[in-house]
Design a protein around this motif. Structure first.
Motif, PDB file in Angstrom:
ATOM      1  N   ALA A 147       0.474  -2.409  24.207  1.00 60.10           N
ATOM      2  CA  ALA A 147       1.299  -3.552  24.606  1.00 60.10           C
ATOM      3  C   ALA A 147       1.128  -4.705  23.634  1.00 60.10           C
ATOM      4  N   ARG A 148      -0.096  -4.965  23.219  1.00 63.17           N
ATOM      5  CA  ARG A 148      -0.348  -6.055  22.273  1.00 63.17           C
ATOM      6  C   ARG A 148       0.305  -5.770  20.924  1.00 63.17           C
ATOM      7  N   TYR A 149       0.244  -4.523  20.487  1.00 64.14           N
ATOM      8  CA  TYR A 149       0.867  -4.167  19.214  1.00 64.14           C
ATOM      9  C   TYR A 149       2.379  -4.328  19.280  1.00 64.14           C
ATOM     10  N   ARG A 150       2.977  -3.894  20.385  1.00 61.10           N
ATOM     11  CA  ARG A 150       4.425  -4.053  20.529  1.00 61.10           C
ATOM     12  C   ARG A 150       4.828  -5.523  20.505  1.00 61.10           C
ATOM     13  N   LEU A 151       4.010  -6.353  21.098  1.00 57.59           N
ATOM     14  CA  LEU A 151       4.340  -7.772  21.221  1.00 57.59           C
ATOM     15  C   LEU A 151       4.049  -8.560  19.951  1.00 57.59           C
ATOM     16  N   ARG A 152       2.912  -8.282  19.317  1.00 55.71           N
ATOM     17  CA  ARG A 152       2.443  -9.133  18.222  1.00 55.71           C
ATOM     18  C   ARG A 152       2.292  -8.427  16.884  1.00 55.71           C
ATOM     19  N   GLY A 153       2.348  -7.095  16.871  1.00 56.63           N
ATOM     20  CA  GLY A 153       2.076  -6.382  15.632  1.00 56.63           C
ATOM     21  C   GLY A 153       0.585  -6.345  15.352  1.00 56.63           C
ATOM     22  N   PRO A 154       0.183  -5.979  14.137  1.00 57.62           N
ATOM     23  CA  PRO A 154      -1.243  -5.872  13.805  1.00 57.62           C
ATOM     24  C   PRO A 154      -1.937  -7.236  13.863  1.00 57.62           C
ATOM     25  N   ASP A 155      -3.195  -7.243  14.271  1.00 56.77           N
ATOM     26  CA  ASP A 155      -3.945  -8.498  14.280  1.00 56.77           C
ATOM     27  C   ASP A 155      -4.406  -8.838  12.865  1.00 56.77           C
ATOM     28  N   ARG A 156      -5.106  -9.967  12.723  1.00 45.87           N
ATOM     29  CA  ARG A 156      -5.435 -10.472  11.386  1.00 45.87           C
ATOM     30  C   ARG A 156      -6.304  -9.511  10.590  1.00 45.87           C
ATOM     31  N   THR A 157      -7.341  -8.964  11.220  1.00 49.54           N
ATOM     32  CA  THR A 157      -8.223  -8.053  10.494  1.00 49.54           C
ATOM     33  C   THR A 157      -7.499  -6.767  10.131  1.00 49.54           C
ATOM     34  N   THR A 158      -6.670  -6.266  11.028  1.00 51.22           N
ATOM     35  CA  THR A 158      -5.896  -5.067  10.730  1.00 51.22           C
ATOM     36  C   THR A 158      -4.926  -5.322   9.585  1.00 51.22           C
ATOM     37  N   ARG A 159      -4.319  -6.494   9.549  1.00 47.69           N
ATOM     38  CA  ARG A 159      -3.434  -6.826   8.423  1.00 47.69           C
ATOM     39  C   ARG A 159      -4.212  -6.856   7.118  1.00 47.69           C
ATOM     40  N   ARG A 160      -5.448  -7.331   7.175  1.00 47.62           N
ATOM     41  CA  ARG A 160      -6.266  -7.345   5.965  1.00 47.62           C
ATOM     42  C   ARG A 160      -6.542  -5.916   5.475  1.00 47.62           C
ATOM     43  N   VAL A 161      -6.839  -5.018   6.407  1.00 48.81           N
ATOM     44  CA  VAL A 161      -7.029  -3.613   6.058  1.00 48.81           C
ATOM     45  C   VAL A 161      -5.754  -3.045   5.449  1.00 48.81           C
ATOM     46  N   LEU A 162      -4.636  -3.313   6.072  1.00 52.08           N
ATOM     47  CA  LEU A 162      -3.352  -2.800   5.584  1.00 52.08           C
ATOM     48  C   LEU A 162      -3.012  -3.345   4.208  1.00 52.08           C
ATOM     49  N   ASP A 163      -3.241  -4.623   3.999  1.00 51.82           N
ATOM     50  CA  ASP A 163      -2.928  -5.227   2.704  1.00 51.82           C
ATOM     51  C   ASP A 163      -3.808  -4.653   1.599  1.00 51.82           C
ATOM     52  N   LEU A 164      -5.076  -4.401   1.924  1.00 50.79           N
ATOM     53  CA  LEU A 164      -5.966  -3.793   0.942  1.00 50.79           C
ATOM     54  C   LEU A 164      -5.490  -2.398   0.575  1.00 50.79           C
ATOM     55  N   LEU A 165      -5.135  -1.619   1.574  1.00 48.30           N
ATOM     56  CA  LEU A 165      -4.643  -0.271   1.314  1.00 48.30           C
ATOM     57  C   LEU A 165      -3.351  -0.300   0.502  1.00 48.30           C
ATOM     58  N   THR A 166      -2.450  -1.190   0.857  1.00 56.67           N
ATOM     59  CA  THR A 166      -1.179  -1.286   0.149  1.00 56.67           C
ATOM     60  C   THR A 166      -1.396  -1.700  -1.298  1.00 56.67           C
ATOM     61  N   ALA A 167      -2.315  -2.625  -1.534  1.00 56.38           N
ATOM     62  CA  ALA A 167      -2.601  -3.068  -2.896  1.00 56.38           C
ATOM     63  C   ALA A 167      -3.144  -1.930  -3.758  1.00 56.38           C
ATOM     64  N   GLN A 168      -3.891  -1.024  -3.149  1.00 54.16           N
ATOM     65  CA  GLN A 168      -4.434   0.121  -3.880  1.00 54.16           C
ATOM     66  C   GLN A 168      -3.392   1.226  -4.058  1.00 54.16           C
ATOM     67  N   GLY A 169      -2.317   1.177  -3.240  1.00 54.34           N
ATOM     68  CA  GLY A 169      -1.236   2.131  -3.371  1.00 54.34           C
ATOM     69  C   GLY A 169      -1.278   3.241  -2.333  1.00 54.34           C
ATOM     70  N   VAL A 170      -0.253   3.283  -1.474  1.00 56.52           N
ATOM     71  CA  VAL A 170      -0.181   4.331  -0.446  1.00 56.52           C
ATOM     72  C   VAL A 170       1.109   5.141  -0.528  1.00 56.52           C
ATOM     73  N   ASP A 171       1.949   4.888  -1.527  1.00 58.02           N
ATOM     74  CA  ASP A 171       3.202   5.632  -1.633  1.00 58.02           C
ATOM     75  C   ASP A 171       2.934   7.126  -1.743  1.00 58.02           C
ATOM     76  N   GLY A 172       3.510   7.881  -0.817  1.00 61.69           N
ATOM     77  CA  GLY A 172       3.370   9.325  -0.829  1.00 61.69           C
ATOM     78  C   GLY A 172       2.007   9.842  -0.427  1.00 61.69           C
ATOM     79  N   ALA A 173       1.136   8.971   0.058  1.00 59.79           N
ATOM     80  CA  ALA A 173      -0.240   9.368   0.349  1.00 59.79           C
ATOM     81  C   ALA A 173      -0.373  10.032   1.712  1.00 59.79           C
ATOM     82  N   SER A 174      -1.366  10.905   1.806  1.00 60.86           N
ATOM     83  CA  SER A 174      -1.805  11.419   3.102  1.00 60.86           C
ATOM     84  C   SER A 174      -2.954  10.543   3.579  1.00 60.86           C
ATOM     85  N   VAL A 175      -2.935  10.188   4.863  1.00 63.94           N
ATOM     86  CA  VAL A 175      -3.897   9.247   5.417  1.00 63.94           C
ATOM     87  C   VAL A 175      -4.636   9.903   6.574  1.00 63.94           C
TER      88      VAL A 175
END
Length: 213
Positions: A24-52
């Motif tokens: 419910a929280r994710y639907r309402l607000r999206g990722p929280d601040r720490t999760t966004r930091r994790v996502l931004d780090l992963l994106t900066a390293q490159g996730v195109d076409g990656a298996s996770v």
């Protein structure tokens, strides 16, 4: 694995009610601040076409966001089945249910049961597992290119908070415990398995570290 960390003990804390709240929280607000930091780090390293591979991804918000950012497919490992209904609903709503796999598996106990992936994520997971060395060794061996983990910093405030939470678990008859593993000891395990740190963020409540092979 000792009885302290069996599925029933995790389910006593991470049950369907927790899953509904997270979804419910994710639907309402999206990722929280720490999760966004994790996502931004992963994106900066490159996730195109990656298996996770995410270990303990809960309802799967990290995986959904990475699929939106270009990842090809994701695998989630859980010790309990409490999250499955909510995770399936979120994946279906995002139109990515065909690109996600969810399994009930302890990778530290049975590392050969899952294949290696390009990226491995342990977000707020290590502090819930008693044997950090065994868990991180298995996780590192499954990271072909990149691993990101988050964990609480070892500070007096965090130690006091976890002591209170664990005291509550004892009083309520639950065997589950939170753990504050030494950060340098955790990083040493990952280094020993071929990973080197390239990013570290020291937050007040969570530390985020990214490592590459």
């Amino acid at each position: 694995m000792s009885g302290c960390c069996g599925p029933a003990n995790y389910a006593s804390v991470f049950g369907p009610r927790v899953a509904r709240g997270l979804a419910a929280r994710y639907r309402l607000r999206g990722p929280d601040r720490t999760t966004r930091r994790v996502l931004d780090l992963l994106t900066a390293q490159g996730v195109d076409g990656a298996s996770v591979l995410e270990i303990g991804g809960g309802v799967g918000e990290v995986q959904l966001e990475l699929l939106r950012r270009g990842a090809a497919r994701t695998t989630n490992l859980e010790l309990v089945d409490s999250y499955e209904t909510e995770a399936a609903a979120l994946a279906a709503a995002a139109g990515v249910d065909g690109r996600t796999v969810r399994r009930q598996l302890d990778i530290a106990v049975d590392p050969g049961a899952v294949a290696a992936h390009d990226v491995v994520v342990l977000h707020r997971v290590v502090c819930c597992y008693p044997d950090h060395a065994r868990l991180l060794a298995a996780a590192a061996d499954h990271a072909q290119r990149l691993l990101v983990l988050s964990f609480p910093p070892d500070t007096p405030g965090i130690r006091a908070c976890l002591a209170l939470v664990n005291a509550f678990y004892r009083l309520t008859g639950r065997s589950f415990r939170n753990y504050l593993h030494p950060p340098e000891a955790m990083l040493e395990v990952l280094r020993a398995h071929g990973l080197r740190p390239v990013h570290a963020h020291r937050g007040r409540l969570w530390r985020v570290v990214g490592l590459v092979r």
